[in-house]
Design a protein around this motif. Structure first.
Motif, PDB file in Angstrom:
ATOM      1  N   GLN A   1       0.841  -1.212   0.000  1.00 10.81           N
ATOM      2  CA  GLN A   1       0.000   0.000   0.000  1.00 10.81           C
ATOM      3  C   GLN A   1       0.870   1.254   0.000  1.00 10.81           C
TER       4      GLN A   1
ATOM      5  N   HIS B   1      -6.990   5.006  -4.083  1.00  6.49           N
ATOM      6  CA  HIS B   1      -6.580   6.063  -3.152  1.00  6.49           C
ATOM      7  C   HIS B   1      -6.695   7.463  -3.745  1.00  6.49           C
TER       8      HIS B   1
ATOM      9  N   ASP C   1      -3.937  -6.533  -2.978  1.00  7.48           N
ATOM     10  CA  ASP C   1      -2.735  -6.025  -2.288  1.00  7.48           C
ATOM     11  C   ASP C   1      -1.906  -5.188  -3.258  1.00  7.48           C
TER      12      ASP C   1
ATOM     13  N   GLY D   1      -2.934  -1.778  -3.901  1.00  8.88           N
ATOM     14  CA  GLY D   1      -2.813  -0.851  -2.786  1.00  8.88           C
ATOM     15  C   GLY D   1      -3.973  -0.901  -1.805  1.00  8.88           C
TER      16      GLY D   1
ATOM     17  N   ASN E   1      -5.746  -2.109   1.454  1.00  9.58           N
ATOM     18  CA  ASN E   1      -5.295  -2.616   2.741  1.00  9.58           C
ATOM     19  C   ASN E   1      -6.238  -3.744   3.184  1.00  9.58           C
TER      20      ASN E   1
END
Lengths: 233, 292
Positions: A71, A103, B179, B182, B184
């Motif tokens: 991440q 994200h 994963d 990115g 979690n």
């Protein structure tokens, strides 16, 4: 941009890589070639944090990122395209890209999405389609799109040509060249299709039995059949 | 009589759907048999009971205490036990056995605090129920049916339309690729355990409103929920609801025609038929690798 020093790793108790030193220079394409089972993919996975590094260091933009979480790596501009055209095959094309840009704030996601549609217009036509139903080439485009949507600075690719027809391999290699050239993305690519990858890369490493067997310009070994045979046998 | 059997089938199916959906939501990304979910379900009823009888709280607050108890127990198990097992790359068999152990310990803890005898949190006097086309249904049963419908829709929207839902589906589809993208995984598991456990708590409380309960209430409900998940198809919330309805209806018809002692056998015969002829269930995708 990426510097790997004396890297050692493996699975369980079995050591796969021994004392690996390699670099991926900013804005360039660096290739790792070598026979099956030599540890090429393991090197890439340990750089990205998918398997843990036993010894040595991984430095990215002059920062130690050894054993950092995937991440954190994604957020820091590293993207990884795994082997075998892997996509979320129970989700639509658009959902795959949404996961890739998980994200990103909504607004910048839309901007990045438009860039992906521009790069791969075929994908936009199929955005609502289940990605499991895409062809091999389209899946690879989607896998690339999923990685590129975060505007990475370093792209790690594990055998993008696997399972593709020779025509599609050239097609994908051209895309890699385009991504590197037009977007300035540094690429570290593991590949079995030696001839094709040597055409696009700026530097090549060969791994044999877990150790670096060659490091140099691709032009030097490209036409040297004996050297290539030696690296692969 | 037929109307009553159909209505009873709908009520039974709705209770199975509630526990099935809560179990299925957790099973989707984690892919192991969270046996202790049965206790998380019972904790909803017992948490509410404790709030009413020990703390004298009003019913609305007591229900929140019950849901909260289930959520906290589910999350504690995930954060302390399962997460540690994941760090050690434990096999799904280890997860199953651990979960079974947790179920036994927690169920015995409920017995220790509340006793083994039958409890009740029914509200008001027992009434005849409302007449619908000659069939009777109580307000608590109407609540069970409507909540089951509402939660089926809510969980479907959560999975399809929200960012969190997409992350859950991504981990369920390909955990390693999630994963790599990115996501979690621990955060996804935390959220699914929070929602799944809260839903199990709601299911436990609703059932306790309708009938009496004891510490072992979770095991039978969980089994029926799991059968609904397998029949409906892992990953399909609508499928689970349909599967639950099928078992509920089949059981009630069985009770009517052949006798109530065959209720559970009927559910497991349906399960066997699905496992043999349509292992992916009503609406599920073909499972690439089955884990317990």
């Amino acid at each position: 941009m990426l510097k790997v020093e004396r890297l050692e790793t493996g699975y369980g108790k079995k050591q796969v890589l021994f004392d690996i030193d390699l670099e991926a220079a900013e804005g360039k394409i660096t290739a790792i070639i070598g026979p099956n089972g030599s540890g090429k993919s393991t090197a890439l996975k340990s750089i990205f944090g998918l398997i843990s590094v036993w010894k040595g260091a991984v430095n990215y933009k002059n920062k130690d990122i050894t054993n950092r979480s995937t991440q954190a790596n994604v957020k820091d501009g590293i993207a990884f395209v795994p082997q075998g055209n892997r996509v979320f095959d129970e989700m639509t094309v658009l959902e795959n890209l949404e996961i890739g840009g998980f994200h990103l704030p909504k607004k910048s996601f839309q901007t990045e999405l438009n860039k992906i549609w521009e790069l791969f217009p075929e994908l936009e036509k199929r955005k609502k389609q289940n990605s499991g139903k895409l062809s091999g080439g389209e899946k690879q485009m989607l896998a690339l799109g999923r990685a590129l949507i975060n505007s990475p600075r370093l792209l790690l690719m594990d055998e993008p040509s696997l399972g593709l027809s020779p025509k599609l391999v050239t097609f994908i290699m051209n895309y890699i060249r385009k991504i590197n050239h037009e977007f300035g993305v540094t690429v570290l690519i593991v590949e079995q299709k030696v001839r094709e990858v040597l055409e696009v890369c700026h530097h090549v490493y060969s791994i044999k039995l877990g150790k670096i067997a060659y490091s140099g310009k691709p032009e030097i070994i490209k036409d040297d059949k004996d050297k290539l045979r030696e690296l692969f046998l | 009589m037929l109307a009553q059997v159909l209505l009873n089938g709908l009520i039974a199916g709705s209770t199975y759907a509630l526990i099935g959906i809560s179990f299925g939501l957790i099973y989707m990304p984690t892919r192991f048999f969270h046996f202790a979910h049965g206790v998380v379900y019972a904790a909803g009823a017992y948490g509410t009971l404790a709030a009413i009888s020990w703390l004298n709280l009003p019913l609305s607050i007591a229900v929140l205490v019950g849901v909260g108890t289930s959520t906290v127990i589910g999350l504690t198990i995930e954060c302390t036990v399962y997460r540690a097992l994941r760090r050690r790359s434990a096999s799904s068999l280890v997860f199953l056995l651990t979960s079974l152990g947790l179920y036994i310990v927690l169920q015995n803890s409920i017995s220790l605090f509340f006793g083994d005898y039958i409890q009740s949190i029914r509200i008001g006097a027992v009434e005849e129920g409302i007449d619908i086309l000659g069939a009777r249904i109580t307000p608590a049963q109407i609540l069970i049916v409507s909540m089951s419908l509402a939660l089926t829709v809510a969980v479907t929207i959560l999975l399809k339309r929200t960012k969190m839902g997409r992350a859950i589906r991504a981990v369920a589809n390909d955990a390693e690729l999630a994963d790599i993208s990115g996501i979690n995984r621990d955060k996804v598991f935390f959220r699914t355990f929070a929602i799944g456990s809260a839903l199990a708590g709601v299911a436990g409380i609703l059932v306790a409103f309708d009938s009496d309960f004891c510490p072992t209430m979770g095991i039978n409900a969980l089994m029926m929920g799991v059968v609904a998940v397998i029949i409906g198809g892992v990953g399909s919330i609508h499928g689970i609801a349909l599967g639950a309805l099928l078992i509920g209806m089949a059981q009630q018809f069985g009770v009517w025609k052949i006798g109530s002692q065959w209720q559970n056998a009927i559910a497991f015969v349906i399960l066997l038929i699905f496992l043999l002829f349509r292992p992916q269930g009503f609406l599920g995708k073909k499972v690439k690798k089955v884990t317990v």
